[in-house]
Design a protein around this motif. Structure first.
Motif, PDB file in Angstrom:
ATOM      1  N   ASN A  36       0.810  -1.220   0.000  1.00  0.00           N
ATOM      2  CA  ASN A  36       0.000   0.000   0.000  1.00  0.00           C
ATOM      3  C   ASN A  36       0.841   1.267   0.000  1.00  0.00           C
ATOM      4  O   ASN A  36       0.313   2.365   0.109  1.00  0.00           O
ATOM      5  CB  ASN A  36      -0.943   0.009   1.198  1.00  0.00           C
ATOM      6  CG  ASN A  36      -2.084  -0.963   1.033  1.00  0.00           C
ATOM      7  OD1 ASN A  36      -1.950  -1.951   0.325  1.00  0.00           O
ATOM      8  ND2 ASN A  36      -3.212  -0.696   1.670  1.00  0.00           N
ATOM      9  N   VAL A  37       2.141   1.101  -0.114  1.00  0.00           N
ATOM     10  CA  VAL A  37       3.067   2.239  -0.179  1.00  0.00           C
ATOM     11  C   VAL A  37       3.531   2.403  -1.621  1.00  0.00           C
ATOM     12  O   VAL A  37       3.626   1.431  -2.373  1.00  0.00           O
ATOM     13  CB  VAL A  37       4.259   1.998   0.777  1.00  0.00           C
ATOM     14  CG1 VAL A  37       5.379   2.987   0.523  1.00  0.00           C
ATOM     15  CG2 VAL A  37       3.797   2.079   2.221  1.00  0.00           C
ATOM     16  N   LYS A  38       3.788   3.648  -2.009  1.00  0.00           N
ATOM     17  CA  LYS A  38       4.302   3.901  -3.362  1.00  0.00           C
ATOM     18  C   LYS A  38       5.783   3.526  -3.399  1.00  0.00           C
ATOM     19  O   LYS A  38       6.646   4.252  -2.905  1.00  0.00           O
ATOM     20  CB  LYS A  38       4.104   5.363  -3.746  1.00  0.00           C
ATOM     21  CG  LYS A  38       4.642   5.740  -5.113  1.00  0.00           C
ATOM     22  CD  LYS A  38       3.997   4.940  -6.224  1.00  0.00           C
ATOM     23  CE  LYS A  38       2.609   5.399  -6.534  1.00  0.00           C
ATOM     24  NZ  LYS A  38       2.035   4.722  -7.736  1.00  0.00           N
ATOM     25  N   ASN A  39       6.069   2.383  -3.991  1.00  0.00           N
ATOM     26  CA  ASN A  39       7.438   1.865  -4.077  1.00  0.00           C
ATOM     27  C   ASN A  39       8.019   2.199  -5.450  1.00  0.00           C
ATOM     28  O   ASN A  39       7.598   1.618  -6.456  1.00  0.00           O
ATOM     29  CB  ASN A  39       7.444   0.346  -3.863  1.00  0.00           C
ATOM     30  CG  ASN A  39       6.949  -0.056  -2.488  1.00  0.00           C
ATOM     31  OD1 ASN A  39       7.610   0.186  -1.490  1.00  0.00           O
ATOM     32  ND2 ASN A  39       5.771  -0.669  -2.434  1.00  0.00           N
ATOM     33  N   VAL A  40       8.941   3.110  -5.480  1.00  0.00           N
ATOM     34  CA  VAL A  40       9.583   3.522  -6.729  1.00  0.00           C
ATOM     35  C   VAL A  40      11.069   3.206  -6.621  1.00  0.00           C
ATOM     36  O   VAL A  40      11.776   3.746  -5.760  1.00  0.00           O
ATOM     37  CB  VAL A  40       9.367   5.011  -7.016  1.00  0.00           C
ATOM     38  CG1 VAL A  40      10.128   5.445  -8.260  1.00  0.00           C
ATOM     39  CG2 VAL A  40       7.877   5.309  -7.182  1.00  0.00           C
ATOM     40  N   LEU A  41      11.533   2.316  -7.478  1.00  0.00           N
ATOM     41  CA  LEU A  41      12.931   1.879  -7.474  1.00  0.00           C
ATOM     42  C   LEU A  41      13.772   2.787  -8.354  1.00  0.00           C
ATOM     43  O   LEU A  41      13.403   3.083  -9.491  1.00  0.00           O
ATOM     44  CB  LEU A  41      13.017   0.440  -7.978  1.00  0.00           C
ATOM     45  CG  LEU A  41      14.416  -0.168  -8.100  1.00  0.00           C
ATOM     46  CD1 LEU A  41      15.066  -0.319  -6.731  1.00  0.00           C
ATOM     47  CD2 LEU A  41      14.351  -1.519  -8.815  1.00  0.00           C
ATOM     48  N   HIS A  42      14.902   3.233  -7.823  1.00  0.00           N
ATOM     49  CA  HIS A  42      15.862   4.026  -8.576  1.00  0.00           C
ATOM     50  C   HIS A  42      17.021   3.124  -8.997  1.00  0.00           C
ATOM     51  O   HIS A  42      17.670   2.497  -8.144  1.00  0.00           O
ATOM     52  CB  HIS A  42      16.398   5.193  -7.740  1.00  0.00           C
ATOM     53  CG  HIS A  42      15.404   6.277  -7.518  1.00  0.00           C
ATOM     54  ND1 HIS A  42      15.587   7.568  -7.963  1.00  0.00           N
ATOM     55  CD2 HIS A  42      14.193   6.270  -6.921  1.00  0.00           C
ATOM     56  CE1 HIS A  42      14.547   8.298  -7.635  1.00  0.00           C
ATOM     57  NE2 HIS A  42      13.686   7.534  -6.992  1.00  0.00           N
ATOM     58  N   LEU A  43      17.281   3.061 -10.285  1.00  0.00           N
ATOM     59  CA  LEU A  43      18.419   2.323 -10.827  1.00  0.00           C
ATOM     60  C   LEU A  43      19.370   3.337 -11.454  1.00  0.00           C
ATOM     61  O   LEU A  43      18.965   4.112 -12.329  1.00  0.00           O
ATOM     62  CB  LEU A  43      17.962   1.322 -11.880  1.00  0.00           C
ATOM     63  CG  LEU A  43      17.044   0.190 -11.400  1.00  0.00           C
ATOM     64  CD1 LEU A  43      16.298  -0.425 -12.568  1.00  0.00           C
ATOM     65  CD2 LEU A  43      17.851  -0.875 -10.674  1.00  0.00           C
ATOM     66  N   GLN A  73       5.913   7.762   4.606  1.00  0.00           N
ATOM     67  CA  GLN A  73       6.019   7.341   3.213  1.00  0.00           C
ATOM     68  C   GLN A  73       4.760   7.729   2.460  1.00  0.00           C
ATOM     69  O   GLN A  73       3.733   8.050   3.053  1.00  0.00           O
ATOM     70  CB  GLN A  73       6.286   5.832   3.143  1.00  0.00           C
ATOM     71  CG  GLN A  73       7.604   5.450   3.802  1.00  0.00           C
ATOM     72  CD  GLN A  73       7.873   3.960   3.804  1.00  0.00           C
ATOM     73  OE1 GLN A  73       7.075   3.154   3.323  1.00  0.00           O
ATOM     74  NE2 GLN A  73       9.023   3.564   4.353  1.00  0.00           N
ATOM     75  N   MET A  74       4.843   7.704   1.132  1.00  0.00           N
ATOM     76  CA  MET A  74       3.721   8.120   0.296  1.00  0.00           C
ATOM     77  C   MET A  74       2.815   6.927   0.001  1.00  0.00           C
ATOM     78  O   MET A  74       3.284   5.829  -0.278  1.00  0.00           O
ATOM     79  CB  MET A  74       4.225   8.732  -1.010  1.00  0.00           C
ATOM     80  CG  MET A  74       5.203   9.890  -0.836  1.00  0.00           C
ATOM     81  SD  MET A  74       4.571  11.257   0.157  1.00  0.00           S
ATOM     82  CE  MET A  74       3.216  11.823  -0.869  1.00  0.00           C
ATOM     83  N   HIS A  75       1.511   7.185   0.075  1.00  0.00           N
ATOM     84  CA  HIS A  75       0.541   6.138  -0.229  1.00  0.00           C
ATOM     85  C   HIS A  75       0.618   5.793  -1.711  1.00  0.00           C
ATOM     86  O   HIS A  75       0.971   6.625  -2.552  1.00  0.00           O
ATOM     87  CB  HIS A  75      -0.866   6.626   0.129  1.00  0.00           C
ATOM     88  CG  HIS A  75      -1.904   5.549   0.143  1.00  0.00           C
ATOM     89  ND1 HIS A  75      -2.609   5.186  -0.981  1.00  0.00           N
ATOM     90  CD2 HIS A  75      -2.350   4.744   1.148  1.00  0.00           C
ATOM     91  CE1 HIS A  75      -3.451   4.215  -0.676  1.00  0.00           C
ATOM     92  NE2 HIS A  75      -3.323   3.926   0.607  1.00  0.00           N
ATOM     93  N   LYS A  76       0.259   4.560  -2.032  1.00  0.00           N
ATOM     94  CA  LYS A  76       0.394   4.103  -3.417  1.00  0.00           C
ATOM     95  C   LYS A  76      -0.477   4.907  -4.386  1.00  0.00           C
ATOM     96  O   LYS A  76      -0.187   4.972  -5.584  1.00  0.00           O
ATOM     97  CB  LYS A  76       0.056   2.615  -3.524  1.00  0.00           C
ATOM     98  CG  LYS A  76      -1.394   2.274  -3.210  1.00  0.00           C
ATOM     99  CD  LYS A  76      -1.672   0.789  -3.385  1.00  0.00           C
ATOM    100  CE  LYS A  76      -3.128   0.435  -3.092  1.00  0.00           C
ATOM    101  NZ  LYS A  76      -3.393  -1.012  -3.275  1.00  0.00           N
ATOM    102  N   GLU A  77      -1.540   5.560  -3.887  1.00  0.00           N
ATOM    103  CA  GLU A  77      -2.430   6.326  -4.750  1.00  0.00           C
ATOM    104  C   GLU A  77      -2.411   7.807  -4.406  1.00  0.00           C
ATOM    105  O   GLU A  77      -3.393   8.510  -4.607  1.00  0.00           O
ATOM    106  CB  GLU A  77      -3.854   5.765  -4.662  1.00  0.00           C
ATOM    107  CG  GLU A  77      -3.973   4.327  -5.156  1.00  0.00           C
ATOM    108  CD  GLU A  77      -5.379   3.783  -5.046  1.00  0.00           C
ATOM    109  OE1 GLU A  77      -6.228   4.488  -4.479  1.00  0.00           O
ATOM    110  OE2 GLU A  77      -5.628   2.669  -5.540  1.00  0.00           O
ATOM    111  N   TYR A  78      -1.300   8.298  -3.861  1.00  0.00           N
ATOM    112  CA  TYR A  78      -1.247   9.695  -3.436  1.00  0.00           C
ATOM    113  C   TYR A  78      -1.469  10.667  -4.589  1.00  0.00           C
ATOM    114  O   TYR A  78      -2.048  11.742  -4.414  1.00  0.00           O
ATOM    115  CB  TYR A  78       0.087   9.984  -2.743  1.00  0.00           C
ATOM    116  CG  TYR A  78       1.260  10.198  -3.684  1.00  0.00           C
ATOM    117  CD1 TYR A  78       1.630  11.469  -4.092  1.00  0.00           C
ATOM    118  CD2 TYR A  78       2.014   9.123  -4.153  1.00  0.00           C
ATOM    119  CE1 TYR A  78       2.704  11.670  -4.944  1.00  0.00           C
ATOM    120  CE2 TYR A  78       3.078   9.305  -4.996  1.00  0.00           C
ATOM    121  CZ  TYR A  78       3.422  10.581  -5.394  1.00  0.00           C
ATOM    122  OH  TYR A  78       4.491  10.775  -6.251  1.00  0.00           O
TER     123      TYR A  78
END
Length: 860
Positions: free
Chosen positions: A78-85, A654-659
């Motif tokens: 339920n958290v906005k998971n954004v991966l940085h590569l 943390q930011m919600h997945k639908e923020y």
């Protein structure tokens, strides 16, 4: 479609998943220098799972590196998971070069899916990076989170550590015990191992970390010979139970090889306790004796090498947060409004000569909003309030908002709990004395020494100190007779019975050394009850501003600051950067903006937009860093050498997945960081709060919150130029955020020769506020000393000549006024209100009628 904002926070049960990322290969990576191919490696950063940056091995001297390395993360769904590569070229001589940055929203992967992605790194070239993602759910493992739909507070654990001073070994006294817990809020704690001299023999500290994370705890004594380093994964600790570790500096040698090593802690026991004997212990030889340990229970610690005992206890933190999450008004403000409505209703009945009492639903919410302008704004607000007081209108006002200089007079007025019920002559005379006196005393050696001591004291207490603190102390010296001990929370006394309007002050949170104000800004609201960032629906008690927070919990309480430090924050005109100055001068930053920005583009733009609508997924982005020269220029242009830093009360959240789809989250169209959740304010160590004049020199935003339901805005603009800029820019802001605001239409002729008052309506929209805009002008005041009373003598005519041009004596940097200039400005602003009494009363009457009609329509 945007989701409706949450009035209050709510709990969600969410699943945990195992994310596996396999970095496969890259291809066609250009040469980083003229000597060889690139030496590439990839870094992975997913801050919703760990603060650590994971790294692949380096593949040397090839444009087509192959890694096939796998990394795993435990993610909250339920958290906005954004991966940085990030793709780097390793260079020992010149330093590693960052070639590309790629951001990928993990929310695009479904449970049980394995997806191999080939990311194009250059739209005009063949470069690509291939990564494989797979997601598996942890069966039966869930986490309870608290959210308002924009930000998320996750479950947290506290690790308490204590040392008994009576049990500190002699050889370790005076040294530092270094304790660290990776991925925690505090990260490192240092304890001085001094003998007990006071009544409390226990020395303690606490770490806070996310319950679902798996950090490692490390302890060692700095400066100790042959020190032992203890490393413990916290998942091995038993929750709620006190456990001990022993730190020893006993050196031992192995019998076989002769290399020196440290005795494992589990083999070292305090004096009088049996030694643990096992196969490894039997092979250890003491460095002081050739004897090999036998199968016996003899202690192997001498009194000189007694180990240090450290106690640990992990426990769950309370679910109760110290940050209020939600977009509703706080309970204190709701209670105030219920009391204030009675005062407003009685006043409106008398002024409008109504034949009956107003019911609650018929009482309009009336607000006074002001702009900044230094001392000019401070004086003008006194005149405005004096005019409203004479007309009996001050008791109709529910909210009073200020920015920059207008907050100085507000802070002074609210020292008196009954200021609006009294004549304003006394505070105006006090302001006149301080404005007209010499300011040289504020810069004497004694005062400078006082400022230094004050700021040093704040630093020792744990505050982040900055130039805004110094500026606040200078303002206090210039415009107060003595040190002002009042605080923002003290103003609650002036609201206890609804006897005064509720004061609201405004600042902006920006990104220092990174972006201009136009690139990134967030409203920060200050009231006697709360301080909050409106964009995130996050608020703390006003007395807690400046304290340290993590994941919504207050981790370190600091005493509330005196009001002067907030005045320095609200009106820190010195926190400008060169980019803001450029925009202010020419109203355009396109040249510098394009010259200094990284190159950012979205991959598969049409697909990304479609998915964003369906699942609130963020677009996949590739960033090519600007050149070193461009980055240097950007740092120069965006640096704020005199900014104001404060502990960030959103830290760790943390930011919600639908923020992004939440209508409470006010994202600016030109703000790229709003699509980068890992770079938003919750991930920052501190807040950088500046004067609102760098964007909209007004204090409208707190009044535009739909929960406040403001019906009439009496807007007073104290600027010398561009008399309608504050309302015009507010209208632009409201269009972007779909906020109801009247259309501002003013002809060029009126802008060149403005009148005292302008009426802007919502064109029949009952939820749109009506605005009466009062620019700072000298129109009929030149002819009339009071409404309808002509100026006859030469002296009276001279008093009506108030120069409000760009080069007048009322400039924003003018700190000292003459008595004549002060009186002219007070009389002018007071007159401009009194002369428009009929217009104000008519607007209030229409507001009451509109509320009555709306109620009738609902009833039908």
């Amino acid at each position: 479609m945007a989701r409706r904002r949450s009035a209050i926070s709510y709990y969600e049960e969410c699943a945990l998943s195992l994310l596996t990322v396999r970095v496969v290969q890259a291809a066609h990576i250009p040469w980083a220098d003229l000597m060889s191919h690139a030496d590439c490696y990839v870094c992975l950063w997913l801050p919703t799972c760990t603060n650590k940056i994971l790294k692949t091995k380096t593949v040397s001297d090839t444009s087509d590196p192959v890694w096939n390395e796998t990394f795993q993360y435990t993610i909250c769904n339920n958290v906005k998971n954004v991966l940085h590569l990030t793709l780097h070229d390793e260079d020992v001589i010149t330093g590693n070069d960052l070639l590309y940055t790629l951001t990928y929203d993990v929310g695009r992967i479904r449970i049980g899916e394995t997806k191999q992605k080939t990311f194009c790194l250059n739209p005009n070239g063949p470069e690509f990076l291939q990564v494989e993602f797979s997601l598996a759910e942890f069966q039966g493992c869930r986490e309870k989170i608290l959210t308002n739909g924009v930000i998320v507070a996750r479950e947290m654990t506290c690790l308490d550590i204590c040392v008994d001073k009576h049990r500190i070994p002699e050889n370790l006294q005076g040294k530092l015990l270094i304790l660290s817990l990776e991925d925690s809020c505090e990260e490192v704690c240092r304890m001085e191992l001094s003998p007990c001299t006071g009544p409390n023999p226990i020395q303690a500290c606490r770490f806070h970390y996310l319950k679902r994370w798996d950090p490692k705890f490390t302890a060692y004594v700095e400066g100790a010979d042959n020190q032992a380093i203890q490393v413990i994964p916290v998942k091995l600790l038993h929750m709620g139970q006190e456990q001990k570790i022993l730190l020893s500096t006993v050196p031992v040698y192995t019998n076989c090889w002769g290399f020196r090593c440290f005795l494992p802690l589990r083999w070292i026991q305090p004096r009088g306790s049996p030694a643990i004997c096992n196969s490894k212990a039997r092979r250890i030889t003491s460095c002081w004796s050739p004897l090999i340990l036998r199968k016996c229970r003899r202690p192997i610690c001498s009194s000189k090498a007694r180990p240090l005992e450290v106690k640990l206890k992990a426990k769950d933190c309370t679910d109760k947060l110290d940050v209020r999450m939600g977009f509703s008004l706080c309970d204190d403000e709701k209670l105030y409004l219920s009391k204030r409505r009675k005062v407003v209703a009685e006043t409106l009945k008398r002024l409008l000569k109504l034949d009956r009492d107003l019911e609650d639903h018929e009482i309009p919410v009336i607000a006074v909003t002001t702009t900044g302008g230094g001392v000019r704004a401070m004086i003008s607000l006194y005149g405005t309030l004096a005019g409203l007081k004479k007309l009996g209108l001050l008791d109709c006002v529910t909210y009073l908002t200020g920015a920059s200089g207008s907050t100085w007079s507000m802070s002074k007025l609210y020292e008196d709990p009954d200021w609006s019920q009294k004549d304003l002559c006394a505070p105006i005379e006090d302001a006149c004395r301080n404005v007209t006196k010499s300011k040289s005393g504020a810069f004497s050696f004694d005062r400078l020494a006082f400022y230094r001591d004050e700021i040093n004291t704040r630093a020792r207490m744990g505050y982040k100190t900055s130039f805004s603190d110094l500026w606040g102390l200078v303002l206090e010296s210039m415009y107060c007779d003595n040190v002002n001990e009042t605080k923002l929370s003290d103003q609650r006394k002036a609201l206890a019975n609804g006897q005064n309007p509720l004061p609201l002050c405004l600042a902006m949170n920006v990104k220092p050394n990174e972006s201009s104000t136009l690139d990134y800004k967030e409203w920060c609201e200050f009231s006697p009850y709360e301080v909050g960032l409106l964009k995130y629906g996050a608020f703390i008690r006003s007395e807690d501003f400046g304290s340290e927070f993590f994941m919504g919990r207050r981790t370190r309480a600091l005493p509330e600051s005196r009001i002067c430090y907030l005045q320095g924050l609200w009106s820190n005109v010195f926190s400008i950067n060169l980019m803001d100055a450029w925009f202010s001068a020419v109203s355009s930053e396109h040249f510098w903006h394009r010259f200094t920005r990284d190159t950012i583009y979205e991959l598969s733009e049409e697909e990304a937009l479609r998915k964003r609508r369906m699942s609130a997924g963020l677009p996949t982005r590739v960033t090519q860093p600007a050149s070193d020269f461009s980055r240097t220029i950007r740092e120069i242009l965006t640096n704020r050498p005199l900014d104001g830093e404060h502990h960030n009360f959103l830290k760790g959240l943390q930011m919600h997945k639908e923020y992004c789809t939440h209508n409470g989250f006010c994202a600016f169209d030109d703000t790229e960081l709003d699509n980068s959740p890992n770079k938003l304010t919750p991930s920052s160590e501190e807040l950088c709060l500046v004067d609102t004049a760098y964007y909209i020199n007004a204090s409208f935003p707190p009044l535009l919150r739909e929960e406040r339901k403001v019906d009439v805005l009496l807007a007073f603009d104290y600027g010398l130029t561009e008399k309608f800029r504050s309302v015009e820019r507010t209208e632009e802001y409201c269009k972007v955020h779909d906020i109801r605001f009247p259309k501002i239409q003013v002809s060029d002729e009126e802008k060149a020769n403005p009148k005292e008052c302008y009426y802007f309506s919502g064109c029949g929209d009952p939820k749109c506020p009506t605005i009466l805009h009062f620019p700072l002008v000298n129109d009929t005041f030149k002819q009339f000393k009071h409404p309808g009373v002509n100026r006859l003598t030469d002296q009276e005519k001279e008093e009506g000549l108030v120069d409000l041009g760009e080069k007048s004596s009322y400039g924003v940097l003018k700190l000292t006024y003459s008595k004549e200039d002060f009186d002219k400005l007070i009389n002018l602003t007071e007159y401009n209100v009194e002369n428009n009494e009929k217009v104000i009363l008519q607007v209030l009457r229409e507001a009451v009628e509109c509320k009555q009609k709306r109620r009738d329509c609902i009833s039908v």
